[in-house]
Structures are given as C-alpha cells and as structure tokens.
Design a protein around this motif. Structure first.
Motif, short mmCIF file in Angstrom:
data_model
loop_
_atom_site.label_atom_id
_atom_site.label_comp_id
_atom_site.label_asym_id
_atom_site.label_seq_id
_atom_site.Cartn_x
_atom_site.Cartn_y
_atom_site.Cartn_z
N ILE A 1 -12.34 14.26 4.52
CA ILE A 1 -11.24 13.34 4.81
C ILE A 1 -10.87 12.63 3.52
CG2 ILE A 1 -12.76 11.44 5.51
CD1 ILE A 1 -10.59 10.81 7.66
N PHE A 2 -9.59 12.53 3.25
CA PHE A 2 -9.08 11.85 2.07
C PHE A 2 -8.45 10.54 2.53
CE2 PHE A 2 -5.43 10.89 -0.68
CZ PHE A 2 -6.09 10.70 -1.88
N LEU A 3 -8.94 9.42 2.03
CA LEU A 3 -8.41 8.11 2.39
C LEU A 3 -7.48 7.64 1.27
CD1 LEU A 3 -11.69 6.43 3.68
CD2 LEU A 3 -9.91 7.57 5.02
N ASP A 4 -6.21 7.44 1.60
CA ASP A 4 -5.21 7.03 0.62
C ASP A 4 -5.01 5.52 0.70
OD1 ASP A 4 -3.08 6.68 -1.08
OD2 ASP A 4 -1.62 7.60 0.27
N PHE A 5 -5.62 4.79 -0.22
CA PHE A 5 -5.44 3.34 -0.29
C PHE A 5 -4.31 2.97 -1.24
CE2 PHE A 5 -9.90 3.90 0.86
CZ PHE A 5 -9.95 3.12 2.01
N TYR A 6 -3.89 3.92 -2.06
CA TYR A 6 -2.93 3.63 -3.12
C TYR A 6 -1.51 3.40 -2.59
CZ TYR A 6 -0.25 4.05 -7.39
OH TYR A 6 0.61 3.80 -8.42
N SER A 7 -1.09 4.17 -1.59
CA SER A 7 0.30 4.11 -1.12
C SER A 7 0.73 2.73 -0.67
CB SER A 7 0.51 5.10 0.02
OG SER A 7 0.33 6.41 -0.44
N ASN A 8 -0.15 1.97 -0.06
CA ASN A 8 0.21 0.65 0.44
C ASN A 8 -0.68 -0.43 -0.17
OD1 ASN A 8 1.77 -1.10 2.00
ND2 ASN A 8 0.35 -1.03 3.71
N LEU A 9 -1.22 -0.17 -1.35
CA LEU A 9 -2.15 -1.11 -1.97
C LEU A 9 -1.49 -2.46 -2.27
CD1 LEU A 9 -5.07 -1.41 -2.99
CD2 LEU A 9 -4.23 -0.72 -5.23
N GLU A 10 -0.39 -2.43 -2.97
CA GLU A 10 0.27 -3.68 -3.37
C GLU A 10 1.68 -3.80 -2.86
OE1 GLU A 10 -0.14 -3.77 -7.59
OE2 GLU A 10 -2.26 -4.26 -7.50
N ASP A 11 2.25 -2.75 -2.34
CA ASP A 11 3.65 -2.76 -1.93
C ASP A 11 3.75 -2.70 -0.42
OD1 ASP A 11 6.39 -2.65 -1.93
OD2 ASP A 11 6.47 -0.49 -2.28
N SER A 12 4.46 -3.65 0.15
CA SER A 12 4.70 -3.62 1.59
C SER A 12 6.19 -3.49 1.86
CB SER A 12 4.14 -4.88 2.26
OG SER A 12 4.73 -6.02 1.69
N SER A 13 6.96 -2.93 0.92
CA SER A 13 8.41 -2.83 1.06
C SER A 13 8.82 -1.93 2.23
CB SER A 13 9.03 -2.31 -0.24
OG SER A 13 8.55 -1.02 -0.53
N ASN B 1 3.27 -9.13 10.08
CA ASN B 1 1.94 -9.46 10.59
C ASN B 1 0.93 -8.81 9.65
OD1 ASN B 1 1.52 -6.74 11.36
ND2 ASN B 1 2.53 -7.11 13.32
N ILE B 2 -0.34 -8.92 9.96
CA ILE B 2 -1.35 -8.40 9.03
C ILE B 2 -1.20 -6.89 8.81
CG2 ILE B 2 -3.15 -8.04 10.77
CD1 ILE B 2 -5.11 -9.08 8.50
N PHE B 3 -0.72 -6.16 9.80
CA PHE B 3 -0.60 -4.71 9.65
C PHE B 3 0.61 -4.31 8.83
CE2 PHE B 3 -2.89 -5.37 13.68
CZ PHE B 3 -4.09 -4.83 13.28
N SER B 4 1.58 -5.20 8.65
CA SER B 4 2.75 -4.88 7.83
C SER B 4 2.62 -5.45 6.42
CB SER B 4 4.02 -5.39 8.50
OG SER B 4 3.98 -6.79 8.64
N SER B 5 1.48 -6.04 6.11
CA SER B 5 1.24 -6.58 4.78
C SER B 5 0.59 -5.52 3.90
CB SER B 5 0.29 -7.78 4.87
OG SER B 5 0.82 -8.76 5.71
N SER B 6 0.68 -5.71 2.59
CA SER B 6 0.02 -4.77 1.69
C SER B 6 -1.49 -4.88 1.88
CB SER B 6 0.39 -5.08 0.24
OG SER B 6 -0.23 -6.27 -0.19
N LEU B 7 -2.21 -3.88 1.43
CA LEU B 7 -3.67 -3.90 1.56
C LEU B 7 -4.29 -5.04 0.77
CD1 LEU B 7 -4.50 -0.10 1.46
CD2 LEU B 7 -4.44 -1.61 3.44
N VAL B 8 -3.70 -5.40 -0.38
CA VAL B 8 -4.23 -6.52 -1.16
C VAL B 8 -4.07 -7.82 -0.37
CG1 VAL B 8 -3.88 -7.88 -3.26
CG2 VAL B 8 -3.87 -5.39 -3.39
N GLU B 9 -2.92 -8.01 0.27
CA GLU B 9 -2.71 -9.21 1.09
C GLU B 9 -3.68 -9.26 2.27
OE1 GLU B 9 2.08 -9.98 0.54
OE2 GLU B 9 1.42 -8.45 1.94
#
Length: 117
Positions: free
Chosen positions: A4-16, A24-32
C-alpha cells in the motif's frame, strides 16, 4: 505480499481543493490537522513536526499490518478512466510503534480514498 502506498504529499500543506466546501478538520490540510491534534496532546507526548508523526504512525520500510474498513454502507468500486476508486475508506495501522508515544486510549486513523491501479 500486498503493498500500500500512502500519499501524504498531495494534501500536506494545500487545502485549495476544498475551498468551496464547508470547512472542517477533514477539509483542512494535513499540516493544519496535525497542529490541531498535536496541540491536544500533553507536552511530553507531542511530536516535533508532522514528518516525525507520520514516521511514527506509518513507518516506511517495515512489514506492517493495516486494518481497512468502509464506514458507509456504499461499498462499491467507482470505475474511472484509468483506475478504480473506493471512497471514504478508514485505514488504521497496527499501532505498535505509535502506542509507545500516545496514551492507551488514543489511536490514529486515516480517512481517504483507495485508488486501484
């Protein structure tokens, strides 16, 4: 052995991607999301940054057991042009490494999509 490949990069800092939806918390970037959760931990249990948290929760290079579940009742693959998708899937790691850092009543889950292809 399945991989399994976990992609943390796509939503790491950008929640555009989620600016038009209710925030809400699920629509925030992973850093937030990480900052919100990390600030709730006692000082001695906090992680220095999101990368150390990810490495503790989902260590790379190790054989690991993951638990996958679908919390909603619709469990069908959606066929895209080049891949199949399973939406709103919960992924939880076995937790042996992370349980050394967190209290007994805490666990970490990921909610996302599985892309087959």
């Amino acid at each position: 052995m399945p991989v399994i490949f976990l992609d943390f990069y796509s939503n790491l800092e950008d929640s555009s991607l989620y600016k038009n939806k209710n925030r809400n918390i699920f629509s925030s970037s992973l850093v937030e999301q990480f900052d919100l959760i990390n600030n709730r931990l006692p000082l001695k249990q906090r992680f220095s940054d999101i990368r150390s948290f990810i490495e503790n929760a989902f260590p790379s290079g190790l054989t690991k057991r993951y638990y996958i579940s679908c919390p909603n009742y619709k469990r069908e693959l959606v066929q895209g042009t080049s891949a199949s998708f399973l939406h709103n899937v919960v992924l939880r790691a076995d937790g042996a490494e992370l349980s050394k850092k967190l209290s007994n009543n805490m666990s970490v889950i990921l909610v996302g999509d599985i892309i087959e292809g």
